[in-house]
Structure formats: structure tokens, C-alpha cells
Design an enzyme around this catalytic site. Structure first.
Site, PDB file in Angstrom:
ATOM      1  N   ARG A 239       0.667  -1.671  -0.236  1.00 44.64           N
ATOM      2  CA  ARG A 239      -0.109  -0.077  -0.068  1.00 44.64           C
ATOM      3  C   ARG A 239       0.994   1.449   0.125  1.00 44.64           C
ATOM      4  O   ARG A 239       1.982   1.103   0.868  1.00 44.64           O
ATOM      5  CB  ARG A 239      -1.169  -0.253   1.206  1.00 44.64           C
ATOM      6  CG  ARG A 239      -1.878   1.410   1.666  1.00 44.64           C
ATOM      7  CD  ARG A 239      -2.634   1.337   2.282  1.00 44.64           C
ATOM      8  NE  ARG A 239      -4.159   0.127   1.932  1.00 44.64           N
ATOM      9  CZ  ARG A 239      -5.164   0.562   2.225  1.00 44.64           C
ATOM     10  NH1 ARG A 239      -5.459   1.142   3.515  1.00 44.64           N
ATOM     11  NH2 ARG A 239      -6.236  -0.082   2.245  1.00 44.64           N
TER      12      ARG A 239
ATOM     13  N   HIS B  52      -7.255   0.618  -6.628  1.00 41.56           N
ATOM     14  CA  HIS B  52      -7.521  -0.129  -5.405  1.00 41.56           C
ATOM     15  C   HIS B  52      -8.900  -1.611  -5.329  1.00 41.56           C
ATOM     16  O   HIS B  52      -9.490  -2.143  -5.452  1.00 41.56           O
ATOM     17  CB  HIS B  52      -8.519   0.359  -4.174  1.00 41.56           C
ATOM     18  CG  HIS B  52      -8.871  -0.064  -3.327  1.00 41.56           C
ATOM     19  ND1 HIS B  52      -7.444  -1.109  -2.869  1.00 41.56           N
ATOM     20  CD2 HIS B  52      -9.440   0.414  -1.438  1.00 41.56           C
ATOM     21  CE1 HIS B  52      -8.324  -1.296  -0.813  1.00 41.56           C
ATOM     22  NE2 HIS B  52      -8.940  -0.452  -0.932  1.00 41.56           N
TER      23      HIS B  52
ATOM     24  N   ASP C 137     -17.195   7.191  -1.874  1.00 41.49           N
ATOM     25  CA  ASP C 137     -15.761   6.912  -0.574  1.00 41.49           C
ATOM     26  C   ASP C 137     -15.379   7.713   0.209  1.00 41.49           C
ATOM     27  O   ASP C 137     -16.744   9.020  -0.337  1.00 41.49           O
ATOM     28  CB  ASP C 137     -14.512   6.301  -1.907  1.00 41.49           C
ATOM     29  CG  ASP C 137     -13.621   6.272  -1.640  1.00 41.49           C
ATOM     30  OD1 ASP C 137     -13.674   6.564  -0.476  1.00 41.49           O
ATOM     31  OD2 ASP C 137     -12.411   6.515  -2.083  1.00 41.49           O
TER      32      ASP C 137
ATOM     33  N   ARG D  48     -13.174  -8.751   2.196  1.00 43.20           N
ATOM     34  CA  ARG D  48     -12.140  -8.890   1.801  1.00 43.20           C
ATOM     35  C   ARG D  48     -11.421  -9.418   1.317  1.00 43.20           C
ATOM     36  O   ARG D  48     -10.436 -10.180   1.157  1.00 43.20           O
ATOM     37  CB  ARG D  48     -11.279  -7.354   2.317  1.00 43.20           C
ATOM     38  CG  ARG D  48     -12.622  -6.043   1.783  1.00 43.20           C
ATOM     39  CD  ARG D  48     -12.305  -5.334   0.638  1.00 43.20           C
ATOM     40  NE  ARG D  48     -10.635  -5.050   0.601  1.00 43.20           N
ATOM     41  CZ  ARG D  48     -10.045  -4.388   0.849  1.00 43.20           C
ATOM     42  NH1 ARG D  48     -10.510  -3.381   1.786  1.00 43.20           N
ATOM     43  NH2 ARG D  48      -8.852  -3.988   0.456  1.00 43.20           N
TER      44      ARG D  48
END
Ligand code: CP
Ligand code: NVA
Length: 298
Positions: free
Chosen positions: A101, A128, A217, A285
Site C-alpha cells: 500500500r 484499489h 468513498d 475483503r
């Protein structure tokens, strides 16, 4: 051995494989028939904060049989200026895979090239991919194939999350509408690269009408903190709330990649009304990234 560096570069057939296998990884949690990472060691190298991505990758890597170390980029020599390509060549001789990241997309690409070990983009300024693969998986769990559906993104339409949505839309054949003020719309260059049916507008209500999924977001992405006041001013109103949900298709899903800022990109009541979807999205996730890890080492 494969890398997941962006959705732009990920072929449709690989997206389909990852999504299909994620169903089995979710169903078989705690009883996986195989340990595809058995005997391996993976590293997470993060230059930005994370809750979901860090915990889901650390958990997933362990559950697939590997050891995992978390490296805050500031704690290793990278943070003192050691080049990515040197860091990559060192780690590539010691470990079996990396999840990164960071800010620049080119850093993840350089790491992949020089380390020669499976490298996964866990968020850059540009994309992402793990998030959007998970979002699509979550949508399809309850609403079936996303092909032919309408997804409306509300908010900062130029940041990593909508850009990954843009690259997914053409590949999977759904309509993507981006509702954002002019200053926060995706570049025409990205739209051209992606192709597909993407509608970019500053008309929030028109974008929400008849949508199967409303998605948002944060207005202030990591690294953009110095622009916070200006962003909050310009993006004000680009919010998912009850009035907007009414315009969407009955039964439409509301999703948020999290973390959420109530009263900004989503109001508190709408967030709580859709919390079950949003936290299933967060849980997924884990399952989808296990599928990504399995795909990357095969
Ligand atoms: N959505 C997401 O990537 O969350 P984190 O920043 O907590 O990892
Ligand atoms: N666009 C956000 C996503 C957080 C998961 C950011 O980059 O901070």
C-alpha cells in the site's frame, strides 16, 4: 506466478476466476481443502494507514498456510530513501510474496518487476483493485451478475476507488455513472483507456435514478489531507442519503469501502440502514483476497 497491480491490466477471465473461487473460500472458511501458501512467508509493506486491508490480508495469508510480517514503510530503510528496486531485490530473495500500500502506482510496478515475487496492490493513488473486486463479489452475492446493471459512484470521482470501478465496468459489461463536481471528475484520458459505458456528470440525481448500486468513498483520500477544507466545500452535497436512495431502483444496494465520514459522503441514517451490506462488504475483503492470493501463486 502473477501480480495484481491494477484492474486496468487484469484480464476479464482472471477477474472471473478470482470472483468464482472467492465463493468457495468464503464457504470453506476454517476448512480449506488446500493450503496454497503452505511453507511461504509474505510481507505487507504499507506507507499509508489501514484497518481492513491489513487485517484481512494478515488473516487470509495465515489461513492459507503462510507466515506474514507487517512492515511499516517508515520502519524499514525504504523510509530513509533506499530505492524500491533495491528493497524489492532483497525481499525477493527472502520471501514469497508482497502486498503493498503506497502512493505512486509506479512503485508497486517497480517492486513487482525487481522482486520477481507475486506482488499485490493494496491501494495506490491510482487504483484499489482488491476493494473493487470485493465490491463486485458482494454485489453479485445478492443481486446476481453485475453485467447489464447500473452502478452509481457518488463523491470524489477521480480517486483510486472510482478509477478501479471505471476499469471494471468495461471488462464486466455494466454501466457506471460517476456523479462528481467538475473538479473531481475522472480524466478523459482514463475514460478513453477504459472504454465501456461510463457516464460522468455533476447531476447527482440523474446519476442515481434507477441505479442498482449506490456507492461512495471518502471525500479526502489519504495523502490529500492538506486539501481537506477545499474538498469538503466543493464536494458538499455529493452525499448518499435517503432522498438519493429513493431515486435508485427499489432494493438497490448502498455500499461504502470504509472508513466512513458520516454527514459528509453519506448521512448517518443511510449508513446504519445499509450497515449489513457495508460490513459484509468489509468481511468479504478476507474471502476475495484469499482467492487473489491463491490465483497469484498458481
Ligand atoms: N477500504 C479499505 O481499504 O480500508 P482500509 O484503509 O482500512 O484498509
Ligand atoms: N480513496 C480512499 C480509499 C480508502 C480505502 C483513500 O485513498 O484514502
Amino acid at each position: 506466478m502473477k501480480h495484481l497491480l491494477s484492474l486496468e491490466k487484469l484480464p476479464r477471465t482472471d477477474i472471473e476466476t478470482i470472483l468464482r473461487d472467492a465463493t468457495a473460500f468464503k464457504r470453506q472458511r476454517g476448512a480449506h481443502p488446500a493450503q496454497p501458501l503452505a511453507g511461504q512467508t509474505w510481507a505487507l509493506i504499507f506507507s499509508k494507514s489501514s484497518t481492513r486491508t491489513r487485517v484481512s490480508f494478515e488473516t487470509g495469508i495465515r489461513e492459507l498456510g503462510a507466515g506474514v510480517m507487517f512492515l511499516n514503510a517508515n520502519d524499514i530503510q525504504l523510509g530513509r530513501g533506499e530505492p524500491i528496486r533495491d528493497t524489492a531485490r532483497v525481499l525477493g530473495r527472502m520471501i514469497h510474496g508482497a502486498v503493498i500500500r503506497t502512493y505512486a502506482q509506479s512503485d508497486v510496478e517497480e517492486f513487482a518487476e525487481f522482486s520477481k515475487i507475486p506482488t499485490i496492490n493494496a491501494l495506490t493513488d491510482d487504483e484499489h483493485p482488491c476493494q473493487i473486486l470485493t465490491d463486485i463479489f458482494t454485489f453479485e452475492e445478492t443481486h446476481g451478475p453485475i453485467a447489464g446493471k447500473v452502478v452509481t459512484f457518488v463523491g470524489d470521482g477521480a480517486c483510486n476507488v472510482p478509477v478501479s470501478w471505471i476499469f471494471a465496468a468495461a471488462k464486466l459489461g455494466f454501466e457506471l455513472r460517476i456523479a462528481a463536481p467538475k473538479a473531481f471528475q475522472p480524466s478523459s484520458e482514463i475514460l478513453k483507456r477504459a472504454g465501456g459505458k461510463i457516464i460522468v456528470t455533476d447531476d447527482l440525481n440523474a446519476a442515481a435514478r434507477g441505479a442498482d448500486l449506490l456507492y461512495t468513498d471518502v471525500w479526502v483520500s489519504m495523502g490529500k489531507e492538506s486539501e481537506a477544507a477545499e474538498r469538503i466545500k466543493v464536494l458538499g452535497g455529493y452525499q448518499i442519503n435517503a432522498a438519493l436512495v429513493k431515486l435508485a431502483k427499489p432494493g438497490a444496494l448502498v455500499m461504502h469501502c470504509l472508513p466512513a465520514y458520516r454527514g459528509k459522503e453519506i448521512d448517518a441514517e443511510t449508513f446504519e440502514a445499509h450497515a449489513d451490506t457495508i460490513f459484509t462488504q468489509a468481511e468479504n475483503r478476507l474471502h476475495v483476497q484469499k482467492s487473489i492470493l491463491n490465483w497469484a501463486v498458481s
